[in-house]
Design a protein around this motif. Structure first.
Motif, PDB file in Angstrom:
ATOM      1  N   PRO A 267     -17.401   0.244  39.882  1.00  0.00           N
ATOM      2  CA  PRO A 267     -16.849   0.321  37.729  1.00  0.00           C
ATOM      3  C   PRO A 267     -17.114   2.112  38.394  1.00  0.00           C
ATOM      4  CG  PRO A 267     -18.499  -1.543  38.429  1.00  0.00           C
ATOM      5  CD  PRO A 267     -18.243  -1.209  39.419  1.00  0.00           C
ATOM      6  N   LEU A 268     -17.751   2.748  38.182  1.00  0.00           N
ATOM      7  CA  LEU A 268     -18.347   3.556  38.541  1.00  0.00           C
ATOM      8  C   LEU A 268     -17.427   4.418  38.930  1.00  0.00           C
ATOM      9  CD1 LEU A 268     -22.979   3.945  38.946  1.00  0.00           C
ATOM     10  CD2 LEU A 268     -20.777   4.125  36.451  1.00  0.00           C
ATOM     11  N   LEU A 269     -17.157   4.903  39.635  1.00  0.00           N
ATOM     12  CA  LEU A 269     -16.194   5.279  41.527  1.00  0.00           C
ATOM     13  C   LEU A 269     -15.084   5.107  40.533  1.00  0.00           C
ATOM     14  CD1 LEU A 269     -17.494   4.493  44.433  1.00  0.00           C
ATOM     15  CD2 LEU A 269     -16.640   6.471  43.267  1.00  0.00           C
ATOM     16  N   ARG A 270     -14.452   4.120  40.038  1.00  0.00           N
ATOM     17  CA  ARG A 270     -12.903   4.145  39.526  1.00  0.00           C
ATOM     18  C   ARG A 270     -12.778   4.591  38.222  1.00  0.00           C
ATOM     19  NH1 ARG A 270     -12.412  -2.312  40.949  1.00  0.00           N
ATOM     20  NH2 ARG A 270     -11.874  -1.949  43.105  1.00  0.00           N
ATOM     21  N   LYS A 271     -14.434   5.017  37.704  1.00  0.00           N
ATOM     22  CA  LYS A 271     -13.630   5.762  35.794  1.00  0.00           C
ATOM     23  C   LYS A 271     -14.368   7.138  36.586  1.00  0.00           C
ATOM     24  CE  LYS A 271     -17.588   6.351  33.110  1.00  0.00           C
ATOM     25  NZ  LYS A 271     -18.504   5.541  32.376  1.00  0.00           N
ATOM     26  N   ALA A 272     -14.373   7.801  37.472  1.00  0.00           N
ATOM     27  CA  ALA A 272     -14.950   9.064  37.413  1.00  0.00           C
ATOM     28  C   ALA A 272     -13.437   9.644  37.445  1.00  0.00           C
ATOM     29  CB  ALA A 272     -15.534   8.928  38.625  1.00  0.00           C
ATOM     30  N   GLY A 273     -13.394  10.504  37.169  1.00  0.00           N
ATOM     31  CA  GLY A 273     -12.467  11.437  37.835  1.00  0.00           C
ATOM     32  C   GLY A 273     -12.507  12.769  38.335  1.00  0.00           C
ATOM     33  N   ARG A 274     -14.012  13.204  38.872  1.00  0.00           N
ATOM     34  CA  ARG A 274     -14.360  13.526  40.191  1.00  0.00           C
ATOM     35  C   ARG A 274     -15.036  12.889  40.744  1.00  0.00           C
ATOM     36  NH1 ARG A 274     -13.747  19.247  40.604  1.00  0.00           N
ATOM     37  NH2 ARG A 274     -13.352  19.648  38.850  1.00  0.00           N
ATOM     38  N   ILE A 275     -15.714  13.273  42.085  1.00  0.00           N
ATOM     39  CA  ILE A 275     -16.364  12.642  43.256  1.00  0.00           C
ATOM     40  C   ILE A 275     -17.347  14.156  43.550  1.00  0.00           C
ATOM     41  CG2 ILE A 275     -17.051  11.710  44.986  1.00  0.00           C
ATOM     42  CD1 ILE A 275     -15.803   9.937  42.491  1.00  0.00           C
ATOM     43  N   VAL A 276     -18.621  14.517  43.475  1.00  0.00           N
ATOM     44  CA  VAL A 276     -18.756  15.188  43.867  1.00  0.00           C
ATOM     45  C   VAL A 276     -19.609  14.857  45.601  1.00  0.00           C
ATOM     46  CG1 VAL A 276     -20.567  17.512  44.112  1.00  0.00           C
ATOM     47  CG2 VAL A 276     -19.400  16.597  41.716  1.00  0.00           C
ATOM     48  N   ILE A 277     -19.729  15.912  46.619  1.00  0.00           N
ATOM     49  CA  ILE A 277     -20.944  14.963  48.126  1.00  0.00           C
ATOM     50  C   ILE A 277     -21.637  16.604  48.002  1.00  0.00           C
ATOM     51  CG2 ILE A 277     -18.715  13.027  48.325  1.00  0.00           C
ATOM     52  CD1 ILE A 277     -17.822  14.588  50.911  1.00  0.00           C
ATOM     53  N   GLY A 278     -22.591  15.626  49.047  1.00  0.00           N
ATOM     54  CA  GLY A 278     -23.489  16.659  49.413  1.00  0.00           C
ATOM     55  C   GLY A 278     -23.294  16.824  51.235  1.00  0.00           C
ATOM     56  N   ASP A 279     -22.559  15.610  51.968  1.00  0.00           N
ATOM     57  CA  ASP A 279     -22.015  15.476  53.623  1.00  0.00           C
ATOM     58  C   ASP A 279     -20.644  14.746  53.160  1.00  0.00           C
ATOM     59  OD1 ASP A 279     -22.145  15.341  55.749  1.00  0.00           O
ATOM     60  OD2 ASP A 279     -24.120  13.745  55.815  1.00  0.00           O
ATOM     61  N   PRO A 280     -19.863  15.379  53.611  1.00  0.00           N
ATOM     62  CA  PRO A 280     -18.333  14.528  53.571  1.00  0.00           C
ATOM     63  C   PRO A 280     -18.398  14.334  54.874  1.00  0.00           C
ATOM     64  CG  PRO A 280     -18.681  16.979  54.641  1.00  0.00           C
ATOM     65  CD  PRO A 280     -20.051  17.043  53.466  1.00  0.00           C
ATOM     66  N   PHE A 281     -19.355  14.006  55.807  1.00  0.00           N
ATOM     67  CA  PHE A 281     -19.409  13.004  57.190  1.00  0.00           C
ATOM     68  C   PHE A 281     -20.059  11.992  57.039  1.00  0.00           C
ATOM     69  CE2 PHE A 281     -17.407  16.672  58.287  1.00  0.00           C
ATOM     70  CZ  PHE A 281     -16.155  17.270  58.826  1.00  0.00           C
ATOM     71  N   SER A 282     -21.018  12.031  55.955  1.00  0.00           N
ATOM     72  CA  SER A 282     -21.402  10.536  55.933  1.00  0.00           C
ATOM     73  C   SER A 282     -21.281   9.484  56.284  1.00  0.00           C
ATOM     74  CB  SER A 282     -22.879  10.730  54.273  1.00  0.00           C
ATOM     75  OG  SER A 282     -23.389   9.648  54.558  1.00  0.00           O
TER      76      SER A 282
END
Length: 165
Positions: free
Chosen positions: A103-118
């Motif tokens: 639900p949080l992912l669907r609501k979010a407009g932006r996703i910020v990630i520290g490790d794109p290969f995780s």
């Protein structure tokens, strides 16, 4: 996660920082103290106006967990929402984590990630097609990630390409 050859890429739009999104909720996924520091630096520098929730996908290593807990307190003291997720706590943890975060992912407009290969982050990214994606990892990993996305390639750490097919 694999890219679509010749068709619309299932990957979210990737940026290396900055403000392309505007006043939407943002979620950041971190797995280490350095990743959390990178997210906090990005949040202060970008001044996007996004409501940021930092989700700590907690590691199993006790020292890393302790460092992350201290960093999470600093983030809370600075006014950020921090959610501790026991993502690696047993056989049912990955599915429980996905169910709780969807639900949080669907609501979010932006996703910020520290490790794109995780692997964990890549699994979560399958749920966010069409979202703004900001990578705060510093250095070569970010450049390689953006290149692989642009070419529609499978996301594989560049130093592990030859080890498995």
């Amino acid at each position: 996660m694999t890219g679509a050859g010749g068709g619309r890429s299932p990957h979210p739009r990737a940026t290396a920082g900055g403000n392309a999104g505007g006043n939407a909720d943002a979620i950041a996924f971190v797995e280490s103290p350095v990743q959390l520091l990178n997210v906090l630096e990005w949040a202060r520098a970008s001044a996007t106006g996004d409501a940021l929730t930092v989700i700590v996908l907690s590691p199993t290593d006790p020292m890393s967990r302790g460092q992350l807990r201290r960093m999470a307190e600093l983030a809370r003291d600075e006014g950020f929402t921090v959610r501790w997720q026991e993502a690696r706590g047993g056989a049912g943890a990955p599915l429980r984590t996905l169910r709780e975060l969807t639900p949080l992912l669907r609501k979010a407009g932006r996703i910020v990630i520290g490790d794109p290969f995780s692997r964990y982050v890549q699994l979560l990214l399958t749920l966010v097609s069409g979202k703004e994606l900001t990578v705060v990892d510093d250095g070569t990993a970010t450049l390689e990630f953006i290149g692989q996305i642009a070419r529609g390639e499978r996301l594989v750490r560049w130093h592990r390409r030859g080890s498995r097919g």
